[in-house]
Structure formats: structure tokens, C-alpha cells
Write a protein that holds these residues in place. Structure first.
Motif, PDB file in Angstrom:
ATOM      1  N   UNK A   1     -11.014  -0.887 -34.588  1.00 61.67           N
ATOM      2  CA  UNK A   1     -10.066   0.167 -34.949  1.00 61.67           C
ATOM      3  C   UNK A   1     -10.794   1.364 -35.537  1.00 61.67           C
ATOM      4  N   UNK A   2     -11.848   1.096 -36.307  1.00 64.20           N
ATOM      5  CA  UNK A   2     -12.628   2.186 -36.889  1.00 64.20           C
ATOM      6  C   UNK A   2     -13.323   2.996 -35.805  1.00 64.20           C
ATOM      7  N   UNK A   3     -13.894   2.313 -34.824  1.00 62.00           N
ATOM      8  CA  UNK A   3     -14.561   3.021 -33.724  1.00 62.00           C
ATOM      9  C   UNK A   3     -13.552   3.818 -32.896  1.00 62.00           C
ATOM     10  N   UNK A   4     -12.359   3.264 -32.744  1.00 64.88           N
ATOM     11  CA  UNK A   4     -11.319   4.003 -32.031  1.00 64.88           C
ATOM     12  C   UNK A   4     -10.935   5.270 -32.792  1.00 64.88           C
ATOM     13  N   UNK A   5     -10.905   5.182 -34.135  1.00 65.64           N
ATOM     14  CA  UNK A   5     -10.645   6.385 -34.941  1.00 65.64           C
ATOM     15  C   UNK A   5     -11.732   7.433 -34.746  1.00 65.64           C
ATOM     16  N   UNK A   6     -12.963   6.971 -34.680  1.00 72.15           N
ATOM     17  CA  UNK A   6     -14.085   7.879 -34.454  1.00 72.15           C
ATOM     18  C   UNK A   6     -13.918   8.625 -33.127  1.00 72.15           C
ATOM     19  N   UNK A   7     -13.586   7.886 -32.077  1.00 71.45           N
ATOM     20  CA  UNK A   7     -13.383   8.508 -30.768  1.00 71.45           C
ATOM     21  C   UNK A   7     -12.201   9.474 -30.806  1.00 71.45           C
ATOM     22  N   UNK A   8     -11.179   9.079 -31.507  1.00 70.80           N
ATOM     23  CA  UNK A   8     -10.004   9.946 -31.633  1.00 70.80           C
ATOM     24  C   UNK A   8     -10.371  11.232 -32.370  1.00 70.80           C
ATOM     25  N   UNK A   9     -11.135  11.106 -33.440  1.00 72.22           N
ATOM     26  CA  UNK A   9     -11.557  12.292 -34.179  1.00 72.22           C
ATOM     27  C   UNK A   9     -12.397  13.234 -33.331  1.00 72.22           C
ATOM     28  N   UNK A  10     -13.291  12.668 -32.505  1.00 73.58           N
ATOM     29  CA  UNK A  10     -14.100  13.506 -31.613  1.00 73.58           C
ATOM     30  C   UNK A  10     -13.216  14.244 -30.624  1.00 73.58           C
ATOM     31  N   UNK A  11     -12.231  13.546 -30.060  1.00 73.86           N
ATOM     32  CA  UNK A  11     -11.318  14.189 -29.113  1.00 73.86           C
ATOM     33  C   UNK A  11     -10.508  15.292 -29.779  1.00 73.86           C
TER      34      UNK A  11
END
Length: 447
Positions: free
Chosen positions: A132-142
């Protein structure tokens, strides 16, 4: 990056808040304007400011039911400048937050308002949180959030020496500010641009009129009357409401639907004792759990040097009830009788009971906080302030997580725009929200 005002300078900024019009309580306010904005929280203030700067030839009035501006949600929040990590890529919330944070920093620089880019760590405690944390990271980059990075346990300790976790998302662009100070400065801008501020004016009627006030001739030019219980009346061509905790009721005044309904949730904070402030340098947040409706407790440094811990999330018995025993029969009855809240409670019964338990027993809340900072003990904290969140709910018990606009009906409909919901992080996004609402006002009213 830190911008700091001296105590004297900060006091001067607060003292420079708009000077409200008087005479409302005596029932002698009878004035006419092109546009009336109802609600002087941070969204209403930012929007009124944006409108008058865009349309300097028009006359504007800002109506507020309290004796001062920005005393509710805008003055009872954590004070964080969010960077836009959490929100669905491409969504309105994401775009407004990312732009809003940039505008907020620029505005504070321009006005000399104090802020601090103290950063934020979103910390994973267990391996199951890492995806979930890595998904947040990807979301933040997007979402084009600035300067994001993933750090390991060593990186966490380098940034927060007393914090423990196995991985974290580091957001150095996240900051803190006194949002009420910012909101009051918006109000000062509005007044300096020629706007009129009226306090102690609680709107209880918005209706179309065909006749002019006694001795007046502008009935057709200002066909909307806004009234309060004390006999005050304002005539205008157009109305915009930004009512926050009362946004649904303001909408119903002009004949709109009762939904989405505003249900108040109180968040109680703990505060760290001054001798323990060294335990926290920046914001420390949990990884959001999609099973639960709210974010969870976190560590938040404040501009005054204090550190807030929390909040929990429990039903408030009053829409502006900041104390445990604050109670309003109408507010409580409206909330309990609403089918949407009943469904939300049933879906989250265990979570809700846990929030209530932690609100009563400090040790239970500290136990959760200790997962992030093990050195923390119950003797290190005190009970602190509380805020009340205007949570919009639909009848199926879903949190309304997007902006909702609504117009009136009949003769009023073409001249009234209600901001039914301005979801968190409304303070961070306030200048961007002001731009968006000003666009909507211009399109609907052909300003």
C-alpha cells in the motif's frame, strides 16, 4: 525552509483582520450588492478574494454568522500543508491539492506569513503495509507531488530519530502553517479590494423578491433577499454559499435537496508535553487502511512549537461541538435519524467503537502511537484541543469525497450557487478551490 514572524509581527497580522460592518444586530442592515458570499471560513474567504480580484467593478459582501472570521473548521485543524499524495490520479482533489500547496507557499512568501516545510513520513510498520505504501508512492508521482522518495528503516531514523518502521514514504514538500492566520489574510485582501464584511449575520432565508426596499428603486436589479433572524437584510444579484458545517442547511433554505447531508465528526487530539517535543521533528503519518473511513492517528508539529497527536474520529453531538459534552438536540437528531449515518455505523461498528474507546482512555491511544515512537509513554501527553469535520454523507452511508455544487429552485435557482461539499484538504487547496469556484460562478452567472 522556514519563514518565521516575531510575536509582535504575528499579532499585527491578526489585528489586521477585516473590520466587519456593524448594525446587523439592531436589524438596520439594508444594503444592495452584486454578489453576496455566505460563510467566512477559509473556502468562502479564498473564493470571495478571488472573485473581487477578478471582477473589481462589481460590489461584493461577505456574510458570516459568527462575530469573527474563520473560527470553525478553518481555525480548528491540524495546520498541515498537504502535498497531494493520497488522492486518485487525475481527480479534482489531486489537482487542486497539488496546485493549492504551491499557491499556499507562494502566498505565504508574498504576504510574509510564517510557515515551515518540516516534511512528512508515511510509515509502514508491518510488511503487509508495504504494498500500500508503494502504491501511494506511485500515486504521488502520478499527481506530480514534489520530491517524493522511499526510505528504509535507516532512512526513517535519519529523518525521525525516535520513529520506528520498516519503510516510509518521505514527502519533504509537506509543511505546516496557521491556517486561520492565512484565512484572515484572505479576508484582509478582500476588504482592501473594496469588499464589505458583515459578521453576526446568521442567514435564515434566501428568496426572490419583486419589490424594492422602502424608498429604493433597485428591485429588479437586486432580486435576491438574504435575511437573518434579527431583521437584517441584504439584497443582491447573485449568491454563493460556502457554509461548511451548515452547507446542507443553507442549501435547503433555497429549496435544494437535503442530501448529501453534513454529519459532524469530532477529532480529539492529545498534545505532547514540552519537554518531549524532541521526539518529533516533522509530520509522522500511518499508511491508510482502506477498510476504515478515516486516516488514523498521526504526529503533527505546530507553528507555535507544540506537537499534536491524533485525532480520533467520533460523532459530534453538535455541529460546532468542540467539547465532549457539547450537545444540540437538532444537530444530534438530524444525524441519528439520517439513514446514511445509520448505514455508515453498521458498516464500521467495530472501528467506531474503537475510536470511542480511544477517545475516553488516553492509554489506548498512546498504545497505537507507541508503535511509531516506542519511547512515548502515557505520562508524556495531555488532552488537547478538538476539531469538528463537516463530513458529507449520501443515503447509502458513503463518504462524499468530491466537490458538490447545487443551485436553488424556481426564481432563486438561476442566481444561487451552493458549495455543498469542499472535502479535505480544503485549507491546503483553498486558493485553487477559490479559482475553481470563481470559474463556476462566472459560468453560471455570466459575470
Amino acid at each position: 525552509m522556514i519563514r518565521v514572524l516575531s510575536g509582535a509581527s504575528r499579532a499585527a497580522v491578526f489585528a489586521a483582520q477585516p473590520t466587519p460592518a456593524r448594525g446587523v444586530a439592531s436589524g438596520h442592515l439594508h444594503s444592495s450588492y452584486d454578489v453576496a458570499v455566505v460563510g467566512a471560513g477559509i473556502v468562502g474567504l479564498a473564493t470571495a478574494r478571488e472573485l473581487i480580484l477578478r471582477h473589481p467593478s462589481l460590489s461584493f459582501v461577505l456574510l458570516e454568522k459568527e462575530k469573527e472570521l474563520s473560527v470553525h473548521q478553518s481555525g480548528h485543524n491540524s495546520g498541515v500543508i498537504h502535498s497531494g499524495i493520497y488522492y486518485t490520479p487525475g481527480s479534482l482533489k489531486a489537482r487542486l491539492c497539488v496546485r493549492g500547496s504551491t499557491l499556499a507557499y507562494e502566498y505565504c512568501e508574498k504576504k510574509g506569513l510564517p510557515y515551515k516545510k518540516c516534511g512528512k513520513l508515511i510509515v509502514a510498520l508491518e510488511q503487509e503495509e508495504v504494498p500500500r505504501l508503494k502504491a501511494l508512492y506511485e500515486r504521488g508521482l502520478q499527481n506530480n507531488v514534489r520530491d517524493l522518495s522511499m526510505v528504509d528503516a535507516k532512512g526513517i531514523r535519519e529523518r525521525e530519530p525516535y520513529c520506528r518502521g520498516i519503510m516510509a514514504l518521505d514527502s519533504p514538500y509537506t509543511g505546516i502553517v496557521d491556517w486561520r492566520l492565512v484565512a484572515l489574510t484572505y479576508g484582509k485582501d478582500f476588504e482592501e479590494a473594496g469588499g464589505t464584511v458583515v459578521t453576526d449575520f446568521e442567514v435564515n432565508d434566501i428568496s426572490a423578491v419583486s419589490e424594492s426596499p422602502a424608498g429604493g428603486t433597485e428591485g429588479l436589479r437586486h432580486p435576491i433577499a438574504i435575511r437573518d433572524e434579527k431583521g437584517g437584510e441584504v439584497r443582491c444579484r447573485y449568491v454563493l454559499t460556502c457554509g461548511g458545517l451548515h452547507s446542507d442547511r443553507l442549501s435547503q433554505i433555497s429549496g435544494c435537496s437535503s442530501e448529501p447531508r453534513i454529519v459532524p465528526f469530532r477529532g480529539d487530539y492529545l498534545v505532547l508535553k514540552p519537554e518531549k517535543h524532541y521526539l518529533v521533528k516533522g509530520n509522522i503519518y500511518p499508511v491508510p487502511d482502506p477498510r476504515f473511513p478515516f486516516l488514523g492517528v498521526h504526529f503533527t508539529p505546530r507553528m507555535d512549537g507544540s506537537v499534536w497527536l491524533g485525532p480520533n474520529a467520533v460523532l459530534a453531538f453538535k455541529r460546532e461541538g468542540y467539547k465532549v459534552y457539547d450537545f444540540n438536540l437538532r444537530d444530534f437528531g438530524d444525524a441519528l435519524s439520517f439513514r446514511g449515518l445509520q448505514k455508515l455505523v453498521l458498516k464500521n461498528m467495530r472501528y467506531g467503537l474503537g475510536e470511542m474507546y480511544r477517545g475516553v482512555f488516553v492509554n489506548a491511544q498512546v498504545k497505537i502511537l507507541q508503535k511509531y515512537i516506542p519511547e512515548l509513554s502515557p505520562s508524556d501527553v495531555l488532552r488537547g484541543p478538538a476539531g469538528v469535520r463537516a463530513q458529507a454523507l449520501d443515503r447509502d452511508g458513503n463518504l462524499v469525497d468530491d466537490f458538490v455544487f447545487d443551485g436553488g429552485v424556481g426564481d432563486v435557482g438561476s442566481r444561487v450557487l451552493h458549495v455543498r461539499n469542499a472535502p479535505s484538504p480544503a485549507a491546503t487547496s483553498s486558493l485553487a478551490i477559490g479559482e475553481m469556484i470563481a470559474d463556476e460562478v462566472a459560468n453560471r452567472f455570466s459575470l
